[in-house]
Design an enzyme around this catalytic site. Structure first.
Site, PDB file in Angstrom:
ATOM      1  CG  ASP A  23      -2.174   0.897   0.915  1.00  0.00           C
ATOM      2  OD1 ASP A  23      -2.097   1.737  -0.011  1.00  0.00           O
ATOM      3  OD2 ASP A  23      -3.193   0.784   1.619  1.00  0.00           O
TER       4      ASP A  23
HETATM    5  C1  BGC Z   1      -5.103   3.254   0.015  1.00  0.00           C
HETATM    6  C2  BGC Z   1      -5.197   2.245  -1.100  1.00  0.00           C
HETATM    7  C3  BGC Z   1      -4.989   2.898  -2.419  1.00  0.00           C
HETATM    8  C4  BGC Z   1      -3.658   3.614  -2.412  1.00  0.00           C
HETATM    9  C5  BGC Z   1      -3.314   4.244  -3.728  1.00  0.00           C
HETATM   10  C6  BGC Z   1      -3.874   4.130  -0.105  1.00  0.00           C
HETATM   11  O1  BGC Z   1      -3.973   5.206   0.747  1.00  0.00           O
HETATM   12  O2  BGC Z   1      -5.117   2.594   1.258  1.00  0.00           O
HETATM   13  O3  BGC Z   1      -6.455   1.633  -1.055  1.00  0.00           O
HETATM   14  O4  BGC Z   1      -5.066   1.974  -3.469  1.00  0.00           O
HETATM   15  O5  BGC Z   1      -3.706   4.606  -1.417  1.00  0.00           O
HETATM   16  O6  BGC Z   1      -4.213   5.209  -4.100  1.00  0.00           O
END
Ligand code: BGC
Length: 741
Positions: free
Chosen positions: A299
């Site tokens: 993530d």
């Molecule tokens: C989120 C993810 C997301 C990523 C990229 C993170 O803050 O937890 O779900 O895909 O950002 O946008």
């Protein structure tokens, strides 16, 4: 005074010079600097440029592997490690905040471009509400689509997402969030599909398959146990092995078996290790036990901390930039702390997916005009219609009879507000949104629809008194729940976990006073998951759970309220009477125990009657269930049991019904839930029509995880098939069967 001013001026210049120097150093030392253009927009959107690799036909797995190995053979260690992190830099973040004014993911986020070897980057675009880039079609949130229980709709949704991503230069959709809804307070509840592992898997797979059919890589996230928002980057989710396997992982496994191209690790820890550094989750379970061939990305920004540990654990790609990998990982390899084989394995996983997706023939062309095509809006409306759950409808208050009506009063601060869900990474930016007020005005003519926000209560009550029927739109928005996005001091933060399961006091009071003026009061609830209704549900005539219904939500709700469409949504979670009917939710502790029971399995076990059961949802017609039978009374552990039931539309309108099949474990020797969802079918029935619906159950899906033996065990014993319109015991017909050797 003058001297002081001069000193300040000089100091100011020094600060500016220092900032410029630091910025320059950051840029200069950034490991991706040799790759020009960190975002795909600059690098030539979505153009896959592998040279010498044939395209336009499906390469065999061996061929893909061969090409990947050939490329790997040409790479230096530095180049290999560069494949393992996103191409963004600090500049992109600065640009995002300043020039782009926070409009996140407006174009794809690149990872692993290599200009020397002509290796294209992965071009990431987020979801799950649609495509985050530019101004794409905003669908109802995932939870609303969960409430459709409609595999085909999910497939058609995935088809649109695939097209809209390709038309905008993306090659990976990060929008398949299948974290289980353990508790409705979870801020990001709206991003997932429900509380049940079986339902999650069944609904996620068709959308991923459809996205991938357009040669867009899918991504299953957040692996795993991410279901508390405010401590998401710190909390340690403690879970025993059986609970992990049976409750929190089956839907991820379904996606792995469906060959989703990638996984995204969660921010939180699991049993002491950050999910992105968890050898047990990534290497032992996902890659070794499940034999998963794709890659795992972290993530974003705070996914991993210890690069060595993450690489050894099996984390293939750090997103969206280099923090724990890059030079540190190169050094770790050079010191012999991380075997080169670990790097090679990660790079091969990434290259194989890139080659596979870049070379497969495209089913269609992807002109920019595909984005927001008219049929995409139509699908967004259909999804909203099918996702709305009619929780209650006393004396047939709904649908509103179109001919006899004088006026409809639509009351509430959310009634005329575009309210598509949170403002986190899943935010989609459509140019227009149809609100409930707009939808009703479009359907009935402006004069028949009176709107009051409720800010002036007396005016709202007067409108309610004068109207033939009242629709109160109540619930939440991005400031109440969603992905947590801190704001400047003195500004309301966005998202976070929901503080209360009940509506806000002002909404509750408004509903009660409006209902006292007009018994023909209908409440439309807006929110990402369960909202408790105890204080007021008996006072109103009808309740619809609408979630965040997307850009066409108002049009869909108007059609449902007026009976131009018939509700068919079913709750993908339990609505409790109060929080005491749920597992504890603690978003302040840094260590939280995830138990075996939640949602309907907890209510069943405790003998609690929730307010609305998992799977509950009414229609403007009625259905009767009869003649449940099984194709055999005995089955083998690798066999299938088929349950058949007659479902009759006993009302006077056509409708769609979700026929649900649960399996009970009355004779088990281990502690098991009273019942588990193991099948469902959605069936369309004309008024008066009967259909015999058959639902297969794979006996292997009845297994429990034996921790001592590290194996799934199907007990050779008696089970019960339970079939009906919801998970409520009183709604279910039952038939026994045995599993034998
Ligand atoms: C989120 C993810 C997301 C990523 C990229 C993170 O803050 O937890 O779900 O895909 O950002 O946008």
């Amino acid at each position: 005074m003058r001297i002081l001013k001069k000193i300040l001026k000089v100091l100011g210049l020094v600060v500016v010079a220092l900032v410029a120097l630091v910025a320059f150093l950051l840029w200069w030392t950034h490991p991706k600097r040799p790759v020009t253009g960190v975002f795909v927009r600059e690098a030539g959107a979505g153009v896959f440029k592998f040279t010498d690799i044939p395209r336009g036909r499906v390469l065999s797995a061996q061929e893909v592997d061969g090409y990947a190995r050939r490329l790997l053979g040409e790479m230096t260690l530095q180049q290999k490690v560069l494949q393992m992190s996103g191409d963004s830099s600090m500049w992109d973040l600065i640009k995002l905040v300043t020039v782009e004014k926070g409009k996140y993911n407006d174009y794809p986020i690149a990872a692993g471009a290599d200009t020397r070897l002509a290796i294209p980057p992965i071009a990431f675009s987020d979801g799950p509400r649609g495509v985050v880039m530019n101004h794409s079609t905003a669908f109802p949130v995932a939870m609303a689509r969960g409430a459709t229980w409609d595999r085909d709709l999910q497939r058609r949704f995935g088809d649109v997402v695939g097209k809209e991503i390709r038309a905008q230069g993306g090659s990976l959709w990060g929008g398949t969030c299948v974290n289980l809804l353990r508790h409705p307070s979870w801020g990001r509840a709206q991003e997932t599909l429900g509380e049940d592992p079986f339902l999650l898997g069944e609904l996620a797979v068709p959308s991923v398959e459809a996205v991938q059919a357009h040669n867009v890589m899918g991504c299953a996230k957040h692996y795993a146990l991410n279901s508390i928002e405010e401590t998401r980057t710190k909390v340690d989710a403690r879970v025993d092995e059986r609970t992990l396997r049976e409750v929190y992982l089956p839907h991820f496994r379904r996606l792995a078996e469906a060959n989703v191209a990638s996984f995204m690790s969660a921010y939180n820890k699991v049993n002491g290790d950050y999910a992105g550094e968890s050898r047990h989750l990534l290497r032992e379970i996902l890659k070794e036990e499940w034999g998963y061939p794709g890659f795992v990305m972290s993530d974003f920004f705070m996914g991993i901390y210890d690069g060595k540990k993450a690489a050894l654990a099996g984390l293939d790609l750090e997103m969206p930039w280099t923090k724990a990998y890059g030079g540190k990982l190169v050094a770790a390899v050079e010191k012999g702390e991380v075997p080169l084989a670990v790097i090679d394995e990660a790079v091969l996983r990434l290259l194989r997916r890139k080659i596979e997706y870049a070379t497969r023939p495209d089913p269609i062309a992807y002109p920019a005009t595909l984005v927001r095509a008219a049929e995409h809006a139509a699908l967004a409306r259909e999804a909203a219609e099918k996702g709305v759950v009619l929780l209650k409808n006393d004396a047939g208050l709904l649908p509103l009879a179109e001919g006899s009506r004088k006026t409809v009063a639509v009351i509430g601060r959310l009634a005329d507000a575009p309210n598509l869900g949170d403002y986190g990474s899943s935010r989609v930016y459509p140019p227009d949104t149809v609100t409930v007020v707009e939808g009703l005005r479009e359907a009935l003519g402006a004069v028949s629809v009176i709107h009051e926000t409720g800010a002036d209560v007396l005016k709202a009550l007067a409108a309610a008194r004068a109207a033939d029927a009242v629709v109160v739109v109540a619930g939440f928005d991005q400031s109440d729940e969603g992905e947590y996005i801190p704001q400047k001091p003195n500004e309301n933060e966005w998202g976070g976990d929901r503080e209360d399961l009940a509506l806000k006091r002002e909404d509750r009071e408004l509903i009660l006073s409006v209902a006292a003026e007009n018994p023909r009061t209908i409440v439309v609830l807006i929110g990402g998951s369960a909202i408790t209704v105890e204080e007021w549900h008996e006072k109103v005539g009808a309740i619809l759970m609408a979630f965040y219904p997307g850009e066409q939500g108002g049009a869909a709700l108007a059609r449902l309220l007026l009976g131009r469409a018939n509700p068919s949504g079913k709750l993908p979670f339990t609505v409790p009477k109060d929080a005491a009917q749920l597992p504890p939710f603690d978003n302040t502790s840094l260590s939280v125990e995830y138990g075996y029971y939640h949602g309907y399995t907890l209510a069943d076990k405790k003998g609690w009657e929730p307010r609305y059961a998992f799977g509950h949802g009414l229609s403007y017609t009625t259905y009767a269930y009869a003649n449940l039978s099984l194709d055999a009374e005995e089955a083998k552990a690798d066999g299938t049991v088929r349950a058949s039931v007659d479902v009759t539309n006993t009302g006077s309108r056509a409708g769609e019904e979700v026929v649900q099949l649960y399996v009970g474990f009355p004779a088990s020797n281990v502690d098991r839930p009273v019942k588990l969802l193991r099948g469902f079918e959605k069936v369309a029935l004309a008024a008066g029509e009967t259909k015999r619906v058959t639902i297969p159950v794979a006996v292997k899906d009845l297994a429990y995880y034996d921790v001592g033996g590290k194996a799934w065990v199907v007990e050779r014993t008696g089970y019960t098939a339970l079939v009906g319109p919801s998970s409520r015991a009183a709604d279910l017909l039952s038939a026994p069967f045995r599993v034998t050797d």
